[in-house]
Design an enzyme around this catalytic site. Structure first.
Site, PDB file in Angstrom:
ATOM      1  N   GLU A 126       0.833  -1.195   0.000  1.00 14.71           N
ATOM      2  CA  GLU A 126       0.000   0.000   0.000  1.00 14.71           C
ATOM      3  C   GLU A 126       0.873   1.253   0.000  1.00 14.71           C
ATOM      4  O   GLU A 126       1.880   1.331   0.698  1.00 14.71           O
ATOM      5  CB  GLU A 126      -0.884  -0.017   1.253  1.00 14.71           C
ATOM      6  CG  GLU A 126      -1.708   1.226   1.461  1.00 14.71           C
ATOM      7  CD  GLU A 126      -2.405   1.220   2.816  1.00 14.71           C
ATOM      8  OE1 GLU A 126      -3.186   2.159   3.061  1.00 14.71           O
ATOM      9  OE2 GLU A 126      -2.149   0.293   3.617  1.00 14.71           O
ATOM     10  N   PHE A 127       0.454   2.246  -0.778  1.00 12.53           N
ATOM     11  CA  PHE A 127       1.128   3.540  -0.777  1.00 12.53           C
ATOM     12  C   PHE A 127       0.378   4.473   0.157  1.00 12.53           C
ATOM     13  O   PHE A 127      -0.808   4.741  -0.046  1.00 12.53           O
ATOM     14  CB  PHE A 127       1.170   4.121  -2.191  1.00 12.53           C
ATOM     15  CG  PHE A 127       1.991   5.373  -2.302  1.00 12.53           C
ATOM     16  CD1 PHE A 127       3.339   5.305  -2.588  1.00 12.53           C
ATOM     17  CD2 PHE A 127       1.411   6.619  -2.105  1.00 12.53           C
ATOM     18  CE1 PHE A 127       4.110   6.458  -2.683  1.00 12.53           C
ATOM     19  CE2 PHE A 127       2.169   7.779  -2.201  1.00 12.53           C
ATOM     20  CZ  PHE A 127       3.520   7.692  -2.484  1.00 12.53           C
ATOM     21  N   ILE A 128       1.043   4.943   1.201  1.00 12.81           N
ATOM     22  CA  ILE A 128       0.398   5.796   2.202  1.00 12.81           C
ATOM     23  C   ILE A 128       0.781   7.252   1.976  1.00 12.81           C
ATOM     24  O   ILE A 128       1.951   7.578   1.789  1.00 12.81           O
ATOM     25  CB  ILE A 128       0.783   5.350   3.627  1.00 12.81           C
ATOM     26  CG1 ILE A 128       0.184   3.967   3.912  1.00 12.81           C
ATOM     27  CG2 ILE A 128       0.310   6.366   4.663  1.00 12.81           C
ATOM     28  CD1 ILE A 128       0.491   3.434   5.298  1.00 12.81           C
ATOM     29  N   ASP A 250      11.707  -2.618  15.663  1.00 18.13           N
ATOM     30  CA  ASP A 250      12.747  -1.639  15.305  1.00 18.13           C
ATOM     31  C   ASP A 250      12.120  -0.249  15.304  1.00 18.13           C
ATOM     32  O   ASP A 250      12.190   0.484  14.329  1.00 18.13           O
ATOM     33  CB  ASP A 250      13.321  -1.975  13.927  1.00 18.13           C
ATOM     34  CG  ASP A 250      14.581  -1.180  13.605  1.00 18.13           C
ATOM     35  OD1 ASP A 250      15.198  -0.621  14.545  1.00 18.13           O
ATOM     36  OD2 ASP A 250      14.954  -1.096  12.421  1.00 18.13           O
TER      37      ASP A 250
END
Length: 346
Positions: A126-128, A250
């Site tokens: 997904e591109f946020i 992380d």
């Protein structure tokens, strides 16, 4: 590992395929004729797009190449690496998928992992559309605690696959459970399922990093003292219940952002199931404030001895930074080890 997701638009949820897909690692002679462009092929089929209108590079990654794919169905974020097969991205995708399934904090939803025809691998996700800040700290604390509360494992401590954390300095092959990382600067993170947290953390976190330091730098002093701490750290965990919670693994400032609505987003994970307090191991470069911790502990109450255990979780990441970036981190790691040896009387 950090690659910024700098975006203009996200996919409509109706465009999302139902689940993450992994390409098969073994191919028969018949299927060996892989597509010249498996990324575009997937986007134009299972990704529900009929046209790719533009692709553009996204800078910032020191390990992978990153591109944005704009389509008539929205935008996708794609990372590629020419130096390794799908195993590394599979670890990332499984972590993102596990966090996504908790329906708590926002993460980029992974869609597809596979090999590249000329060698290497890719991940489509997904591109946020990111906002201008890292979002509200109290909301971040609450949602992270909700993820820890929701994401539990019945298999114990660990993860379904080994993954990576940070980058590895040596230009050489590292062998981990038959996975070869050729010419790739990453640190393997071992996630073998273990029923006991103290054993898992001592062997697969502190012990593994100490052995890397011994092999890389010949630093027998920190190795021997660190091993003594590992063998004697059990009193730090007395009288508490430790459940295997899903951890990002992380969580530092470079892996925290927000979307255009101000909702926190976490990305580039090194997921495993562990003691929830271990999530704060990178707090020294995460910028967590009082509002973050107050909101977190409202959902996941602070357990007795939290302050005494705090630096044992910082130690893992200081040791990792020693392995990655050299001896400038040695004094911080050694100071923590010496303080615990003194506290424990060993």
């Amino acid at each position: 590992m950090v690659v910024p997701y700098i975006g203009i638009s996200s996919l409509n949820s109706s465009c999302f395929p139902p689940r993450l897909c992994f390409a098969k690692r073994k191919q028969s002679a018949v299927s060996a004729a892989m597509s010249d462009d498996p990324i575009s092929d997937w986007i134009l089929s299972e990704g529900s797009a009929t046209q790719i209108t533009r692709t553009s590079p996204i800078g910032g990654g020191c390990i992978n190449n990153a591109r944005r794919y704009d389509t008539d169905a929205g935008s996708f974020f794609v990372k590629t690496n020419r130096g390794i097969g799908p195993s590394m991205f599979e670890g990332e995708a499984l972590g993102l998928g596990a966090m996504y399934e908790t329906r708590t904090i926002r993460v980029p939803r992974p869609f597809k992992v596979g090999p590249l025809p000329t060698g290497g691998s890719y991940i489509i996700m997904e591109f946020i559309d990111f906002g201008a800040s890292r979002g509200n700290q109290s909301v971040l604390g609450r949602k992270l605690a909700e993820m820890h509360k929701a994401g539990k494992s019945e298999q114990g401590f660990g993860f379904d696959v080994d993954n990576t954390i940070g980058r590895w300095n040596h230009q050489e092959t590292v062998v981990v459970d038959f996975v070869l990382y050729f010419l790739l600067q990453i640190t393997p993170q071992i996630n073998t399922w273990t029923s006991d947290w103290i054993e898992f953390y001592g062997k697969h976190r502190l012990g593994y990093q100490l052995k890397l330091i011994l092999d890389q730098y010949g630093d027998s002093t920190i190795y021997q003292k660190g091993e003594r701490l590992v063998k004697n750290m059990a009193p730090l965990f007395q009288n508490i219940d430790i459940e295997p919670c899903l951890l990002h693994g992380d969580l530092w400032s470079g892996n925290i952002s927000s979307d255009k609505n101000g909702e926190p987003v976490i990305l580039d994970p090194a997921c495993y199931y562990g003691h929830n307090e271990a999530e704060f191991g990178m707090s020294w470069c995460a910028g967590f404030g009082g509002s973050f911790y107050n909101a977190y502990f409202e959902v996941m109450p602070k357990q007795p001895g939290f302050e005494k255990r705090r630096e044992i979780y910082l130690l893992y990441h200081y040791l990792n930074h020693y392995n990655l970036f050299g001896s400038s981190y040695r004094s911080s790691a050694m100071s923590i080890i010496d303080d615990y040896l003194l506290m424990l009387g060993v």
